[in-house]
Write an enzyme that holds these catalytic residues in place. Structure first.
Site, PDB file in Angstrom:
ATOM      1  N   HIS A 191      45.410  37.832  40.963  1.00  0.00           N
ATOM      2  CA  HIS A 191      45.864  39.202  41.641  1.00  0.00           C
ATOM      3  C   HIS A 191      47.220  39.451  41.644  1.00  0.00           C
ATOM      4  O   HIS A 191      47.759  38.391  41.904  1.00  0.00           O
ATOM      5  CB  HIS A 191      45.138  38.886  42.953  1.00  0.00           C
ATOM      6  CG  HIS A 191      45.305  40.228  43.695  1.00  0.00           C
ATOM      7  ND1 HIS A 191      44.870  41.477  43.498  1.00  0.00           N
ATOM      8  CD2 HIS A 191      46.344  40.471  44.922  1.00  0.00           C
ATOM      9  CE1 HIS A 191      45.226  42.534  44.377  1.00  0.00           C
ATOM     10  NE2 HIS A 191      46.150  41.802  45.050  1.00  0.00           N
ATOM     11  N   ASN A 196      40.132  34.068  39.458  1.00  0.00           N
ATOM     12  CA  ASN A 196      40.751  35.404  39.269  1.00  0.00           C
ATOM     13  C   ASN A 196      42.220  35.483  39.734  1.00  0.00           C
ATOM     14  O   ASN A 196      42.878  34.671  39.986  1.00  0.00           O
ATOM     15  CB  ASN A 196      40.130  36.064  40.609  1.00  0.00           C
ATOM     16  CG  ASN A 196      40.517  37.741  40.713  1.00  0.00           C
ATOM     17  OD1 ASN A 196      40.564  38.287  39.612  1.00  0.00           O
ATOM     18  ND2 ASN A 196      40.940  38.204  41.821  1.00  0.00           N
ATOM     19  N   GLU A 253      33.925  37.863  47.759  1.00  0.00           N
ATOM     20  CA  GLU A 253      34.678  38.983  48.345  1.00  0.00           C
ATOM     21  C   GLU A 253      35.745  39.374  47.139  1.00  0.00           C
ATOM     22  O   GLU A 253      36.166  38.326  46.370  1.00  0.00           O
ATOM     23  CB  GLU A 253      35.411  38.563  49.410  1.00  0.00           C
ATOM     24  CG  GLU A 253      34.456  38.390  50.698  1.00  0.00           C
ATOM     25  CD  GLU A 253      33.580  39.264  50.911  1.00  0.00           C
ATOM     26  OE1 GLU A 253      34.003  40.499  50.992  1.00  0.00           O
ATOM     27  OE2 GLU A 253      32.245  39.122  51.082  1.00  0.00           O
ATOM     28  N   ASN A 308      46.966  39.967  30.310  1.00  0.00           N
ATOM     29  CA  ASN A 308      46.715  38.801  30.659  1.00  0.00           C
ATOM     30  C   ASN A 308      45.663  37.744  29.807  1.00  0.00           C
ATOM     31  O   ASN A 308      45.717  36.591  29.491  1.00  0.00           O
ATOM     32  CB  ASN A 308      46.056  38.548  32.225  1.00  0.00           C
ATOM     33  CG  ASN A 308      47.044  38.599  33.010  1.00  0.00           C
ATOM     34  OD1 ASN A 308      47.790  37.643  33.385  1.00  0.00           O
ATOM     35  ND2 ASN A 308      47.004  39.687  33.810  1.00  0.00           N
TER      36      ASN A 308
HETATM   37  C1  GAR Z   1      46.831  42.392  36.468  1.00  0.00           C
HETATM   38  O1  GAR Z   1      48.000  42.821  37.151  1.00  0.00           O
HETATM   39  C2  GAR Z   1      46.085  41.806  37.508  1.00  0.00           C
HETATM   40  O2  GAR Z   1      46.693  40.879  37.968  1.00  0.00           O
HETATM   41  C3  GAR Z   1      45.377  42.980  38.110  1.00  0.00           C
HETATM   42  O3  GAR Z   1      44.940  43.988  37.125  1.00  0.00           O
HETATM   43  C4  GAR Z   1      46.204  43.754  36.141  1.00  0.00           C
HETATM   44  C5  GAR Z   1      45.250  43.692  34.693  1.00  0.00           C
HETATM   45  O4  GAR Z   1      46.245  43.668  33.995  1.00  0.00           O
HETATM   46  N1  GAR Z   1      44.063  42.532  38.914  1.00  0.00           N
HETATM   47  C6  GAR Z   1      43.978  43.034  40.043  1.00  0.00           C
HETATM   48  O5  GAR Z   1      44.372  43.886  40.485  1.00  0.00           O
HETATM   49  C7  GAR Z   1      42.494  42.278  40.745  1.00  0.00           C
HETATM   50  N2  GAR Z   1      42.493  42.632  42.059  1.00  0.00           N
HETATM   51  P1  GAR Z   1      46.044  43.315  32.201  1.00  0.00           P
HETATM   52  O6  GAR Z   1      44.795  44.117  31.824  1.00  0.00           O
HETATM   53  O7  GAR Z   1      47.095  43.831  31.452  1.00  0.00           O
HETATM   54  O8  GAR Z   1      45.788  41.639  32.295  1.00  0.00           O
END
Ligand code: GAR
Length: 225
Positions: free
Chosen positions: A114, A112, A148, A17
């Protein structure tokens, strides 16, 4: 004050991301620049991605949530972000709770992403939880962050169908593609000053209206109607 919106991106892992955000900034698709990348993990590949683009990359060690070390890290986060003139904090695969000092210093300016259609499946394995639950449609959510996990007013959600042979990993990959589109869009709306938080709701000023009757039905309906 920097003339372009400066982003401070927090990562804990691979940082795809982050990469999508950097690429959009460099391409001019979003009117922002990544000023600093912060991670709780010294070996997070996201830090390496930042360095490859000449972006300062900082590891801030955290203690247990709520501990003195964690509170000190919270203050350190604010110092780093302010030092780099950050105007918007983007949590991008950051798997720790952010602290009250950061939330206060950047009130209304922490996003954020998710990998689930919140409020369903919050936590650190949203895609896998959705696949295990047997949902037929899954997706991702970009939202304003609060104290949260995976809470806070929703800005944009993208949906994908869940296929018959999906497991958590194949579903996660399909969702991730959409994350890379939704997050830059949310950041651009913020940069344009088009987001208004009204209680739990976020109004996107002058947003396009979806076509009437537009829907994702998964699996598709077969009967004539
Ligand atoms: C992504 O899928 C993001 O949405 C998730 O971690 C991954 C990171 O991928 N975040 C969560 O689960 C937050 N609760 P990346 O490091 O390749 O961007």
């Amino acid at each position: 004050m920097a003339d372009k919106l400066v982003l401070g991106v927090f990562v804990s892992g691979g940082g795809t991301n982050l990469q999508a955000i950097i690429d959009c900034c460099e391409a001019g698709t979003i009117d922002a620049t990544v000023g600093v990348v912060v991670s709780d993990k010294a070996d997070a590949y996201g830090l390496e991605r930042a360095r490859k683009h000449g972006i300062p990359a900082v590891h801030v060690k955290l203690g247990k949530t709520g501990s003195t070390a964690w509170e000190q890290a919270d203050a350190e986060h604010v110092r780093i972000l302010q030092e780099h003139d950050v105007g918007l904090v983007c949590l991008a695969g950051y798997m720790r709770k952010i602290g009250p000092r950061l939330l206060e210093a950047f009130s209304g300016a922490v996003l954020n992403i998710h990998p689930a259609l919140l409020p369903a499946f919050p936590g650190t394995s949203g895609q896998h939880d959705a696949a295990d639950y047997g949902v037929k449609v899954a997706g991702c959510t970009v939202h304003f962050a609060d104290a949260e996990f995976d809470c806070g007013p929703i800005i944009i959600q993208a949906t994908v169908p869940v296929l018959e042979d999906d497991d958590g990993d194949t579903l996660a990959a399909r969702i991730l593609e959409q994350e890379h589109k939704a997050y830059p869009q949310a950041i651009q709306w913020f940069a344009e000053g088009r987001l208004r938080i009204e209680g739990r709701k976020v109004r996107v000023l002058d947003a396009k209206t979806p076509a009437e009757g537009e829907a994702i039905i998964s699996p598709p309906v077969e009967i004539d109607q």
